[in-house]
Design an enzyme around this catalytic site. Structure first.
Site, PDB file in Angstrom:
ATOM      1  N   ARG A   1       0.864  -1.174   0.000  1.00 47.72           N
ATOM      2  CA  ARG A   1       0.000   0.000   0.000  1.00 47.72           C
ATOM      3  C   ARG A   1       0.905   1.230   0.000  1.00 47.72           C
ATOM      4  O   ARG A   1       2.078   1.143   0.368  1.00 47.72           O
ATOM      5  CB  ARG A   1      -0.894   0.004   1.239  1.00 47.72           C
ATOM      6  CG  ARG A   1      -1.998  -1.038   1.161  1.00 47.72           C
ATOM      7  CD  ARG A   1      -2.777  -1.135   2.451  1.00 47.72           C
ATOM      8  NE  ARG A   1      -3.536   0.073   2.760  1.00 47.72           N
ATOM      9  CZ  ARG A   1      -4.217   0.251   3.888  1.00 47.72           C
ATOM     10  NH1 ARG A   1      -4.247  -0.707   4.809  1.00 47.72           N
ATOM     11  NH2 ARG A   1      -4.881   1.367   4.106  1.00 47.72           N
TER      12      ARG A   1
ATOM     13  N   ASN B   1      -5.330   8.864   6.280  1.00 52.70           N
ATOM     14  CA  ASN B   1      -5.165   7.663   7.117  1.00 52.70           C
ATOM     15  C   ASN B   1      -5.073   8.076   8.583  1.00 52.70           C
ATOM     16  O   ASN B   1      -5.643   7.440   9.459  1.00 52.70           O
ATOM     17  CB  ASN B   1      -3.889   6.874   6.763  1.00 52.70           C
ATOM     18  CG  ASN B   1      -3.974   6.121   5.458  1.00 52.70           C
ATOM     19  OD1 ASN B   1      -2.995   6.029   4.722  1.00 52.70           O
ATOM     20  ND2 ASN B   1      -5.125   5.578   5.145  1.00 52.70           N
TER      21      ASN B   1
HETATM   22  O1  F6P Z   1      -8.927   3.480   4.821  1.00 56.74           O
HETATM   23  C1  F6P Z   1      -8.140   3.264   3.726  1.00 56.74           C
HETATM   24  C2  F6P Z   1      -8.931   2.609   2.605  1.00 56.74           C
HETATM   25  O2  F6P Z   1      -8.038   2.345   1.562  1.00 56.74           O
HETATM   26  C3  F6P Z   1     -10.127   3.458   2.087  1.00 56.74           C
HETATM   27  O3  F6P Z   1      -9.789   4.448   1.152  1.00 56.74           O
HETATM   28  C4  F6P Z   1     -11.032   2.383   1.535  1.00 56.74           C
HETATM   29  O4  F6P Z   1     -12.366   2.802   1.349  1.00 56.74           O
HETATM   30  C5  F6P Z   1     -10.874   1.320   2.594  1.00 56.74           C
HETATM   31  O5  F6P Z   1      -9.531   1.386   3.040  1.00 56.74           O
HETATM   32  C6  F6P Z   1     -11.196  -0.055   2.106  1.00 56.74           C
HETATM   33  O6  F6P Z   1     -11.210  -0.987   3.137  1.00 56.74           O
HETATM   34  P1  F6P Z   1     -12.582  -1.689   3.553  1.00 56.74           P
HETATM   35  O7  F6P Z   1     -13.091  -2.375   2.305  1.00 56.74           O
HETATM   36  O8  F6P Z   1     -12.187  -2.648   4.638  1.00 56.74           O
HETATM   37  O9  F6P Z   1     -13.544  -0.626   4.030  1.00 56.74           O
END
Ligand code: F6P
Length: 239
Positions: A8, A15
């Site tokens: 990532r 974040n």
């Molecule tokens: O929080 C970081 C992130 O990459 C967001 O931009 C995204 O919506 C999310 O994680 C996706 O993770 P999950 O599908 O668990 O919500």
């Protein structure tokens, strides 16, 4: 044999605030990770090149023993040259088109790396929930929040451009074909959902488990596709 690294992007300012989606830049920690990542990849490429030269030497020895062929000898200088050539071979860095990912990729010297920004690698579009925290979503859209929890794989965010995991799996199909087709080593700098899908594909996770796998930031995965199965290594960046 080639190396496929996946990670990532470095920590973003969103974040830090727990906000999803958006197009925030790297935080100071994220910037440090980007630099450390570039150093790490360089080291790993060199180690890999050395490994390849050593394994070729072992093969030559085996052949020598089996066929009574002349004793193989590789002078040190030649070994060094081979390692240098292998570690300078073409290496592609793919990032998404989002700031946090392109800024992480910017730590890679374009004279040394073929850096490409690809829209397909962008994070899931969370429609009307872009820029919100999970708490905000629970408060503002309680039904949506629960619907997603009940079926994360098929749930599509409402609002403009909103996507589901299944939608993202479809948009990544051409990337997966390209990844399978290419023969050189590469690094992919992308986002949580994309990581889950790509790792899921490479490591044979089921579609049901994919949306729930832990894929933290500042963690690098190395995959080596082999004739029988896939080798996985994982590193975590410690400041
Ligand atoms: O929080 C970081 C992130 O990459 C967001 O931009 C995204 O919506 C999310 O994680 C996706 O993770 P999950 O599908 O668990 O919500």
């Amino acid at each position: 044999l080639r190396q496929i690294f996946l990670t990532r992007h470095g920590e973003s300012t969103d974040n830090v605030l727990g906000r999803i989606g958006g197009d925030a830049p790297l935080s100071p920690r994220g910037k440090k990770f980007a630099k450390a990542l570039a150093r790490f990849i360089k080291q790993q490429r060199l180690a890999f090149a050395l490994e390849m030269v050593e394994s070729k030497k072992r093969e030559d020895w085996r052949a020598h023993k089996a066929n009574k062929s002349p004793m193989p000898s590789t002078p040190q200088e030649e070994v060094r040259a081979k390692v240098r050539a292998a570690s300078n071979s073409q290496f592609t860095v793919w990032t998404s088109m989002l700031k946090r990912s392109t800024e992480t990729g910017a730590a890679f010297d374009p004279d040394e790396y073929d850096v490409k920004h690809i829209r397909f690698l962008n994070e899931i579009n969370s429609g009307c929930c872009e820029g919100l925290t999970y708490e905000d979503i629970q408060k503002a859209y309680p039904e949506e929040f629960h619907a997603r929890q009940a079926n994360k794989l098929y749930y599509r965010y409402p609002g403009m451009g909103g996507e589901s995991y299944i939608d993202v799996i479809h948009r990544l199909q051409s990337m997966i074909i390209e990844l399978e087709r290419m023969t050189q080593s590469c690094l992919i700098i992308t986002h949580r959902v994309i990581m889950r899908i790509l790792l899921g594909y490479l490591l044979d996770w089921t579609q049901t488990e994919m949306p729930h796998m832990m894929v933290p930031i500042h963690t690098v995965y190395e995959i080596r596709p082999k004739p029988y199965g896939t080798e996985l290594k994982k590193w975590q960046y410690i400041e």
